[in-house]
Design a protein around this motif. Structure first.
Motif, PDB file in Angstrom:
ATOM      1  N   TYR A 164       0.834  -1.210   0.000  1.00  0.00           N
ATOM      2  CA  TYR A 164       0.000   0.000   0.000  1.00  0.00           C
ATOM      3  C   TYR A 164       0.867   1.258   0.000  1.00  0.00           C
ATOM      4  O   TYR A 164       0.595   2.211  -0.742  1.00  0.00           O
ATOM      5  CB  TYR A 164      -0.920  -0.006   1.223  1.00  0.00           C
ATOM      6  N   TYR A 165       1.906   1.267   0.819  1.00  0.00           N
ATOM      7  CA  TYR A 165       2.810   2.419   0.858  1.00  0.00           C
ATOM      8  C   TYR A 165       3.478   2.623  -0.508  1.00  0.00           C
ATOM      9  O   TYR A 165       3.675   3.766  -0.946  1.00  0.00           O
ATOM     10  CB  TYR A 165       3.880   2.219   1.937  1.00  0.00           C
TER      11      TYR A 165
ATOM     12  N   ARG B 228       0.952   4.124  -2.882  1.00  0.00           N
ATOM     13  CA  ARG B 228       0.716   5.546  -2.579  1.00  0.00           C
ATOM     14  C   ARG B 228       1.978   6.370  -2.744  1.00  0.00           C
ATOM     15  O   ARG B 228       1.961   7.578  -2.477  1.00  0.00           O
ATOM     16  CB  ARG B 228       0.189   5.678  -1.148  1.00  0.00           C
TER      17      ARG B 228
ATOM     18  N   LEU C 215       1.339   9.502   2.070  1.00  0.00           N
ATOM     19  CA  LEU C 215       0.104   9.219   2.799  1.00  0.00           C
ATOM     20  C   LEU C 215      -0.425  10.470   3.484  1.00  0.00           C
ATOM     21  O   LEU C 215       0.348  11.347   3.887  1.00  0.00           O
ATOM     22  CB  LEU C 215       0.338   8.123   3.846  1.00  0.00           C
ATOM     23  N   LYS C 216      -1.733  10.519   3.609  1.00  0.00           N
ATOM     24  CA  LYS C 216      -2.354  11.609   4.353  1.00  0.00           C
ATOM     25  C   LYS C 216      -2.229  11.317   5.854  1.00  0.00           C
ATOM     26  O   LYS C 216      -1.975  10.186   6.259  1.00  0.00           O
ATOM     27  CB  LYS C 216      -3.814  11.748   3.946  1.00  0.00           C
ATOM     28  N   ASN C 217      -2.445  12.339   6.660  1.00  0.00           N
ATOM     29  CA  ASN C 217      -2.254  12.195   8.102  1.00  0.00           C
ATOM     30  C   ASN C 217      -3.167  11.124   8.696  1.00  0.00           C
ATOM     31  O   ASN C 217      -2.755  10.358   9.566  1.00  0.00           O
ATOM     32  CB  ASN C 217      -2.485  13.532   8.807  1.00  0.00           C
ATOM     33  N   TRP C 218      -4.412  11.065   8.235  1.00  0.00           N
ATOM     34  CA  TRP C 218      -5.331  10.072   8.785  1.00  0.00           C
ATOM     35  C   TRP C 218      -4.888   8.650   8.411  1.00  0.00           C
ATOM     36  O   TRP C 218      -5.070   7.714   9.204  1.00  0.00           O
ATOM     37  CB  TRP C 218      -6.767  10.332   8.316  1.00  0.00           C
ATOM     38  N   GLU C 219      -4.269   8.506   7.249  1.00  0.00           N
ATOM     39  CA  GLU C 219      -3.756   7.191   6.857  1.00  0.00           C
ATOM     40  C   GLU C 219      -2.595   6.776   7.754  1.00  0.00           C
ATOM     41  O   GLU C 219      -2.477   5.597   8.135  1.00  0.00           O
ATOM     42  CB  GLU C 219      -3.294   7.215   5.396  1.00  0.00           C
ATOM     43  N   LYS C 220      -1.750   7.728   8.100  1.00  0.00           N
ATOM     44  CA  LYS C 220      -0.621   7.421   8.984  1.00  0.00           C
ATOM     45  C   LYS C 220      -1.107   6.981  10.357  1.00  0.00           C
ATOM     46  O   LYS C 220      -0.563   6.034  10.953  1.00  0.00           O
ATOM     47  CB  LYS C 220       0.287   8.644   9.098  1.00  0.00           C
TER      48      LYS C 220
ATOM     49  N   VAL D  82      -4.062   5.610  11.035  1.00  0.00           N
ATOM     50  CA  VAL D  82      -4.712   4.305  10.864  1.00  0.00           C
ATOM     51  C   VAL D  82      -3.676   3.190  10.812  1.00  0.00           C
ATOM     52  O   VAL D  82      -3.837   2.143  11.466  1.00  0.00           O
ATOM     53  CB  VAL D  82      -5.589   4.296   9.591  1.00  0.00           C
ATOM     54  N   PHE D  83      -2.591   3.388  10.080  1.00  0.00           N
ATOM     55  CA  PHE D  83      -1.586   2.340   9.950  1.00  0.00           C
ATOM     56  C   PHE D  83      -0.777   2.143  11.237  1.00  0.00           C
ATOM     57  O   PHE D  83      -0.331   1.033  11.521  1.00  0.00           O
ATOM     58  CB  PHE D  83      -0.657   2.623   8.771  1.00  0.00           C
TER      59      PHE D  83
ATOM     60  N   TRP E 193       6.361   2.454   8.724  1.00  0.00           N
ATOM     61  CA  TRP E 193       5.530   3.586   9.151  1.00  0.00           C
ATOM     62  C   TRP E 193       6.372   4.845   9.295  1.00  0.00           C
ATOM     63  O   TRP E 193       5.941   5.936   8.895  1.00  0.00           O
ATOM     64  CB  TRP E 193       4.847   3.258  10.475  1.00  0.00           C
TER      65      TRP E 193
END
Length: 397
Positions: free
Chosen positions: A170-171, A174, A178-183, A185-186, A210
């Motif tokens: 996924y990384y 992308r 990544l957007k902040n919310w994705e960071k 979440v991961f 991460w």
């Protein structure tokens, strides 16, 4: 002729469909669906059919000369007999998928992988939670109060490794942006997987990934400084060090014993594999007894390091071919400035010292990029100069 031309135009979609089916089947194979619901024989019947379709697609539909097709077909046949010798079919099927990926857009391969693995994993988790299939619940000998759950997969470590490779893909897709919310979440996802599986080494891999996604410019600056030559040298040193530590492992050395304990006996088991079985030219069968069952074996012996597995089980010739592909990909990704794919590949190489998934397509998809089409990132990158706080835009198109 018109019908044949239309089919020829859809050859990439044919490959992606076969790849999705293959990944799904191999993910199910490495869960308690086998033999609870499906037999291994049924799984491999469909896998062989998919391999035949991909091979025929290359021979009939792909735009290569007759000489190249004849040469590649010969190579596939050689891989088939080498796989029969070692009884390890992973390298054969990876070779078929690698050749079939020629001229296919790797971005589409990544999307296919992400969608297929996500659906397959959720299906296995759902089947386990609804008690359609069993799960393995174990504990470390030093931490008997902590339960490790496999949630339908063969072992908790298998579940953690699958989540790591899914996250890495996924990384890469992308492009590390990544957007902040994705960071967030991961990060929560990483902590959740560790809580469920207590897989320490996969936790380190996921946290490192991460952090790269948190500060992608630092990673890009480091890669820019090292370039292909630096990456190739470090990769060679790392692989040699991994094999050497196992080969020269001394159970009487306190330093070796501590390191072996931290690596969950990987050094001592690698030492047994290298010394008792040796390194053949063309591969060999090695009897292993893993934890991939509901009953923990009393005579456990399994080689986790992908590099030692290649040498001992697949042989020197296959090992050289795989390493050639790895160094070629390092060069290819550096040329195209594909930092997301470089992160995927480098973390895969790090992880392969402690897991056996380097040439398992249902885990690691990145080697398919060797013959697939890899394009430069769609967005311009901003690298930070080490000499100042100013940054400059660097457009790679």
């Amino acid at each position: 002729m018109t019908t044949f031309y239309q089919i020829k135009q859809q050859r990439s979609n044919l490959y992606l469909a076969c790849l999705a089916a293959f990944i799904c089947l191999m993910t199910i194979k490495l869960s308690y669906f086998v033999p609870t619901v499906l037999t291994m024989r049924t799984i491999y019947f469909f896998v062989k059919c998919l391999a035949a379709i991909i091979t025929l697609k290359f021979i009939i539909l792909d735009d290569f000369s007759a000489k190249i097709k004849l040469l590649v077909t010969g190579i596939i046949i050689i891989f088939y007999f080498l796989a029969k010798k070692s009884l390890d079919s992973n390298i054969f099927y990876y070779a078929v998928l690698l050749i079939g990926a020629a001229d296919v857009d790797f971005d589409k391969i990544l999307k296919t992988y992400l969608l297929t693995v996500s659906i397959s994993v959720f299906f296995i988790l759902f089947s386990c939670l609804t008690q359609m299939i069993p799960e393995q619940i174990v504990a470390r000998s030093s931490q008997l109060h902590i339960s490790r759950l496999s949630l339908g997969f063969l072992t908790p470590t298998d579940l953690a490794a699958r989540c790591f490779y899914l996250m890495a893909a996924y990384y890469a897709w992308r492009e590390l942006l990544l957007k902040n919310w994705e960071k967030v979440v991961f990060l929560l996802f990483t902590l959740l997987i560790f809580t469920l599986t207590n897989a320490r080494l996969d936790l380190l891999m996921m946290l490192l990934l991460w952090f790269i996604g948190l500060k992608p410019n630092w990673f890009k600056t480091l890669i820019t400084r090292l370039e292909f030559r630096g990456l190739a040298i470090l990769t060679a040193i790392y692989i040699c060090l991994n094999v050497s530590l196992a080969y020269f492992y001394d159970p009487h050395s306190s330093w070796f014993r501590i390191l072996d304990r931290l690596l969950s006996s990987r050094l001592s088991l690698g030492n047994i594999a290298l010394h008792q079985h040796g390194v053949p030219w063309f591969g060999q069968y090695v009897a292993e007894h893993s934890n991939g069952g509901l009953r923990v074996p009393t005579n456990y012996f399994y080689v986790d390091s992908s590099y030692i597995r290649l040498l001992v089980i697949s042989g020197v010739i296959i090992t050289i071919i795989v390493l050639t592909i790895i160094f070629y990909l390092l060069w290819k990704f550096c040329q195209t400035k594909s930092y997301g794919l470089l992160a995927f590949l480098l973390l895969t190489l790090l992880s392969s010292a402690i897991d056996q998934h380097l040439v398992e397509v249902s885990y690691n998809i990145v080697l398919l990029a060797a013959f697939a089409t890899v394009t430069a990132p769609k967005q311009p990158l901003t690298l930070y100069s080490p000499d100042s706080f100013n940054s400059f835009p660097l457009n790679y198109r």
